[in-house]
Design a protein around this motif. Structure first.
Motif, PDB file in Angstrom:
ATOM      1  N   ALA A  66      28.637  17.160   7.454  1.00 14.69           N
ATOM      2  CA  ALA A  66      27.376  16.961   7.044  1.00 14.69           C
ATOM      3  C   ALA A  66      26.933  15.793   8.071  1.00 14.69           C
ATOM      4  N   LEU A  67      25.440  15.695   8.142  1.00 23.86           N
ATOM      5  CA  LEU A  67      24.749  14.831   8.987  1.00 23.86           C
ATOM      6  C   LEU A  67      23.832  13.970   7.903  1.00 23.86           C
ATOM      7  N   PHE A  68      23.947  12.847   8.021  1.00 27.33           N
ATOM      8  CA  PHE A  68      22.952  11.855   6.975  1.00 27.33           C
ATOM      9  C   PHE A  68      22.463  11.038   8.271  1.00 27.33           C
ATOM     10  N   ASP A 104      22.704  24.209   6.915  1.00 22.85           N
ATOM     11  CA  ASP A 104      22.638  23.649   8.112  1.00 22.85           C
ATOM     12  C   ASP A 104      21.465  22.450   8.202  1.00 22.85           C
ATOM     13  N   GLY A 105      21.749  21.582   9.122  1.00 18.55           N
ATOM     14  CA  GLY A 105      20.782  20.543   9.618  1.00 18.55           C
ATOM     15  C   GLY A 105      21.250  19.324   8.786  1.00 18.55           C
ATOM     16  N   ALA A 106      20.266  18.400   8.927  1.00 16.77           N
ATOM     17  CA  ALA A 106      20.509  16.984   8.563  1.00 16.77           C
ATOM     18  C   ALA A 106      19.795  16.414   7.059  1.00 16.77           C
ATOM     19  N   PHE A 107      20.318  15.467   6.418  1.00 19.02           N
ATOM     20  CA  PHE A 107      19.860  15.029   5.459  1.00 19.02           C
ATOM     21  C   PHE A 107      18.806  13.817   6.060  1.00 19.02           C
ATOM     22  N   TYR A 118      17.911  19.756   5.288  1.00 23.87           N
ATOM     23  CA  TYR A 118      17.660  20.955   6.250  1.00 23.87           C
ATOM     24  C   TYR A 118      16.976  20.493   7.424  1.00 23.87           C
ATOM     25  N   ARG A 119      16.963  19.285   7.913  1.00 27.82           N
ATOM     26  CA  ARG A 119      16.254  19.014   8.818  1.00 27.82           C
ATOM     27  C   ARG A 119      16.856  19.396  10.300  1.00 27.82           C
ATOM     28  N   TYR A 120      16.252  20.282  11.190  1.00 26.33           N
ATOM     29  CA  TYR A 120      16.672  20.009  12.620  1.00 26.33           C
ATOM     30  C   TYR A 120      16.377  19.200  13.399  1.00 26.33           C
ATOM     31  N   GLY A 126      33.666  15.935  23.787  1.00 22.26           N
ATOM     32  CA  GLY A 126      34.338  16.883  22.767  1.00 22.26           C
ATOM     33  C   GLY A 126      33.241  16.860  21.372  1.00 22.26           C
ATOM     34  N   LEU A 127      32.729  16.005  21.266  1.00 24.26           N
ATOM     35  CA  LEU A 127      31.788  16.392  20.097  1.00 24.26           C
ATOM     36  C   LEU A 127      30.682  17.103  20.217  1.00 24.26           C
ATOM     37  N   GLY A 128      30.240  17.743  19.117  1.00 26.11           N
ATOM     38  CA  GLY A 128      29.447  18.939  19.361  1.00 26.11           C
ATOM     39  C   GLY A 128      27.965  18.693  19.103  1.00 26.11           C
ATOM     40  N   ALA A 129      27.229  19.497  18.756  1.00 28.11           N
ATOM     41  CA  ALA A 129      25.585  19.332  18.617  1.00 28.11           C
ATOM     42  C   ALA A 129      25.249  18.677  17.386  1.00 28.11           C
ATOM     43  N   ARG A 130      26.072  18.718  16.371  1.00 30.69           N
ATOM     44  CA  ARG A 130      25.759  17.620  15.145  1.00 30.69           C
ATOM     45  C   ARG A 130      25.868  16.341  15.534  1.00 30.69           C
ATOM     46  N   HIS A 131      27.094  16.060  15.878  1.00 27.93           N
ATOM     47  CA  HIS A 131      27.306  14.307  16.447  1.00 27.93           C
ATOM     48  C   HIS A 131      26.293  14.221  17.650  1.00 27.93           C
ATOM     49  N   MET A 132      25.880  15.047  18.803  1.00 33.41           N
ATOM     50  CA  MET A 132      24.923  14.424  19.584  1.00 33.41           C
ATOM     51  C   MET A 132      23.700  14.260  19.217  1.00 33.41           C
ATOM     52  N   SER A 133      23.224  15.250  18.152  1.00 30.69           N
ATOM     53  CA  SER A 133      21.863  15.095  17.723  1.00 30.69           C
ATOM     54  C   SER A 133      21.826  13.939  16.819  1.00 30.69           C
ATOM     55  N   GLY A 134      22.745  13.641  16.089  1.00 32.42           N
ATOM     56  CA  GLY A 134      23.027  12.385  15.058  1.00 32.42           C
ATOM     57  C   GLY A 134      22.990  11.212  15.830  1.00 32.42           C
ATOM     58  N   LEU A 194      29.750  13.558   9.343  1.00 35.72           N
ATOM     59  CA  LEU A 194      31.257  14.128   8.690  1.00 35.72           C
ATOM     60  C   LEU A 194      31.371  15.397   9.627  1.00 35.72           C
ATOM     61  N   SER A 195      32.605  15.245  10.126  1.00 34.77           N
ATOM     62  CA  SER A 195      33.174  16.510  11.131  1.00 34.77           C
ATOM     63  C   SER A 195      33.680  17.479  10.298  1.00 34.77           C
ATOM     64  N   GLU A 196      33.069  18.721  10.305  1.00 38.18           N
ATOM     65  CA  GLU A 196      33.615  19.965   9.985  1.00 38.18           C
ATOM     66  C   GLU A 196      35.153  20.120  10.545  1.00 38.18           C
ATOM     67  N   SER A 197      35.024  19.948  11.942  1.00 38.33           N
ATOM     68  CA  SER A 197      36.240  20.525  12.571  1.00 38.33           C
ATOM     69  C   SER A 197      37.460  19.138  12.674  1.00 38.33           C
ATOM     70  N   ASP A 198      37.039  18.038  12.499  1.00 38.47           N
ATOM     71  CA  ASP A 198      38.300  17.064  12.656  1.00 38.47           C
ATOM     72  C   ASP A 198      38.256  16.215  11.410  1.00 38.47           C
TER      73      ASP A 198
HETATM   74  N1  LIG Z   1      20.161  19.249  16.488  1.00 46.73           N
HETATM   75  C1  LIG Z   1      20.594  19.535  15.187  1.00 46.73           C
HETATM   76  N2  LIG Z   1      20.012  18.768  14.188  1.00 46.73           N
HETATM   77  C2  LIG Z   1      20.495  18.978  12.659  1.00 46.73           C
HETATM   78  N3  LIG Z   1      21.692  19.438  12.586  1.00 46.73           N
HETATM   79  C3  LIG Z   1      22.389  20.162  13.572  1.00 46.73           C
HETATM   80  C4  LIG Z   1      21.818  20.041  14.857  1.00 46.73           C
HETATM   81  N4  LIG Z   1      22.816  20.564  15.942  1.00 46.73           N
HETATM   82  C5  LIG Z   1      23.681  21.269  15.013  1.00 46.73           C
HETATM   83  N5  LIG Z   1      23.542  20.914  13.606  1.00 46.73           N
HETATM   84  C6  LIG Z   1      24.513  21.233  12.439  1.00 46.73           C
HETATM   85  O1  LIG Z   1      25.567  21.133  12.735  1.00 46.73           O
HETATM   86  C7  LIG Z   1      26.427  22.288  12.452  1.00 46.73           C
HETATM   87  C8  LIG Z   1      27.431  22.393  13.461  1.00 46.73           C
HETATM   88  O2  LIG Z   1      27.400  22.449  14.857  1.00 46.73           O
HETATM   89  P1  LIG Z   1      28.493  22.228  15.997  1.00 46.73           P
HETATM   90  O3  LIG Z   1      29.565  22.651  15.690  1.00 46.73           O
HETATM   91  O4  LIG Z   1      27.876  22.101  17.152  1.00 46.73           O
HETATM   92  O5  LIG Z   1      28.476  20.272  15.860  1.00 46.73           O
HETATM   93  P2  LIG Z   1      29.761  19.334  15.885  1.00 46.73           P
HETATM   94  O6  LIG Z   1      29.441  18.167  16.436  1.00 46.73           O
HETATM   95  O7  LIG Z   1      31.008  20.264  16.674  1.00 46.73           O
HETATM   96  O8  LIG Z   1      30.283  19.226  14.404  1.00 46.73           O
HETATM   97  P3  LIG Z   1      31.677  19.530  13.598  1.00 46.73           P
HETATM   98  O9  LIG Z   1      32.596  18.596  14.098  1.00 46.73           O
HETATM   99  O10 LIG Z   1      31.277  19.609  12.378  1.00 46.73           O
HETATM  100  O11 LIG Z   1      31.793  21.007  13.935  1.00 46.73           O
HETATM  101  C9  LIG Z   1      25.491  23.108  12.844  1.00 46.73           C
HETATM  102  O12 LIG Z   1      25.919  24.615  12.159  1.00 46.73           O
HETATM  103  C10 LIG Z   1      24.225  22.720  12.383  1.00 46.73           C
HETATM  104  O13 LIG Z   1      24.177  22.581  10.762  1.00 46.73           O
END
Ligand SMILES: Nc1ncnc2c1ncn2[C@@H]1O[C@H](COP(=O)(O)OP(=O)(O)OP(=O)(O)O)[C@@H](O)[C@H]1O
Ligand SMILES: [Mn+2]
Length: 271
Positions: free
Chosen positions: A150-152, A195-198, A210-212, A225-233, A247-251
């Motif tokens: 989740a992303l807040f 998907d997306g952010a609160f 559901y905001r992108y 190592g952090l993905g798009a959720r963390h980078m955009s957050g 909150l990371s789904e992966s770790d």
């Molecule tokens: N720019 C964005 N804005 C809002 N939500 C996003 C954005 N990019 C990714 N997300 C959300 O994050 C989810 C997971 O993406 P990703 O696996 O790349 O992120 P992550 O940082 O690795 O997070 P996790 O550790 O939870 O996997 C996507 O399915 C989407 O819901």
């Protein structure tokens, strides 16, 4: 046992302050007037001992370094200690009674921003805390037993809305609900499957789900190592005055970002 008492003696020698973390009343009473030259600062979720100098902990912080950093940074902010001071912290590392004394040298350089994250963000401190609590609870339980991410994005909501677009209809469009309401916590957990952010306002109103996020990621420096959720957050907190709690789904960890930097990382399981 002389060597052992010497060890403890060294730890508390010439300290400029004694920090008691969540002391019981009787423990606090033993120290408060014992040595007038050594001010006592209580750091706890509530001031149950009625301490004169007190720093409120918004969360328990299972990680002792986080707990101590919060206390020391809060005391610096309140002018209770300053750069160069040595303080002794009496804390409980394991559950239960106080079991440790930790000596800390106060310095501007040690500031991690953990106190400012709660006390000096755009959003109210109670809103930041409430969002942390939702994220931590979600991390503990997951969604129907499965890990969930989740992303807040909290605070400066107008600007955050300008730098994002909807992925789906906004279930909070016409509602006036706030974080911290029990029903809202249920809703946030339910919608976190998608998907997306609160986006949450300074006062805790849920503006959108559901905001992108489309911030510029220039100059954002977060752990590899952090993905798009963390980078955009993280990036949205550089582009705006918001704070992100992710909150990371992966770790399974909860991380907070402010000013484009990671400020805090918490394990909801308390490891
Ligand atoms: N720019 C964005 N804005 C809002 N939500 C996003 C954005 N990019 C990714 N997300 C959300 O994050 C989810 C997971 O993406 P990703 O696996 O790349 O992120 P992550 O940082 O690795 O997070 P996790 O550790 O939870 O996997 C996507 O399915 C989407 O819901
Ligand atoms: Mn991922």
């Amino acid at each position: 046992m002389a060597a052992l008492s010497d060890l403890l003696g060294d730890l508390v020698e010439n300290v400029d302050g004694l920090f008691l973390f969540s002391p019981s009343s009787s423990f606090y009473e033993r120290f408060v007037e014992a040595d007038p030259d050594v001010p006592v600062v209580v750091v706890a979720p509530e001031n149950v001992v009625d301490a004169e100098t007190y720093v409120q902990l918004p969360l328990e912080f299972d990680n002792v370094r986080d707990r101590i950093r919060f206390g020391v940074e809060g005391a610096m902010e309140h002018g209770l200690v300053e750069d160069g001071d040595a303080v002794a912290c009496s804390v409980s590392v394991f559950d239960g009674d106080i079991d440790s004394v930790i000596r800390v040298r106060v310095s501007e350089g040690m500031r991690s921003g953990i106190f400012d994250l709660f006390a000096n963000s755009r959003a109210d401190p109670s809103v930041i805390r409430d969002v942390f609590e939702v994220a931590i609870e979600l991390g503990k339980k997951g969604q129907k037993g499965k890990p969930v991410g989740a992303l807040f994005v909290v605070g400066d909501a107008g600007k955050v809305m300008n730098k994002s677009r909807p992925l789906s209809y906004n279930p909070f469009e016409k509602s006036h609900v706030h974080v911290g309401d029990p029903i809202v916590n249920v809703m946030l957990k339910e919608f976190s499957r998608l998907d997306g952010a609160f986006v949450i306002s300074d006062s805790g109103k849920i503006v959108s789900a559901y905001r992108y996020l489309e911030p510029s990621a220039e100059g954002v420096d977060i752990p590899k190592g952090l993905g798009a959720r963390h980078m955009s957050g993280a990036a949205i907190t550089r582009d705006t005055n918001a704070t992100s709690i992710v909150l990371s789904e992966s770790d399974g960890l909860v991380r907070a970002f402010k000013g484009g930097k990671m400020i805090l990382e918490i394990d909801p399981e308390g490891h």
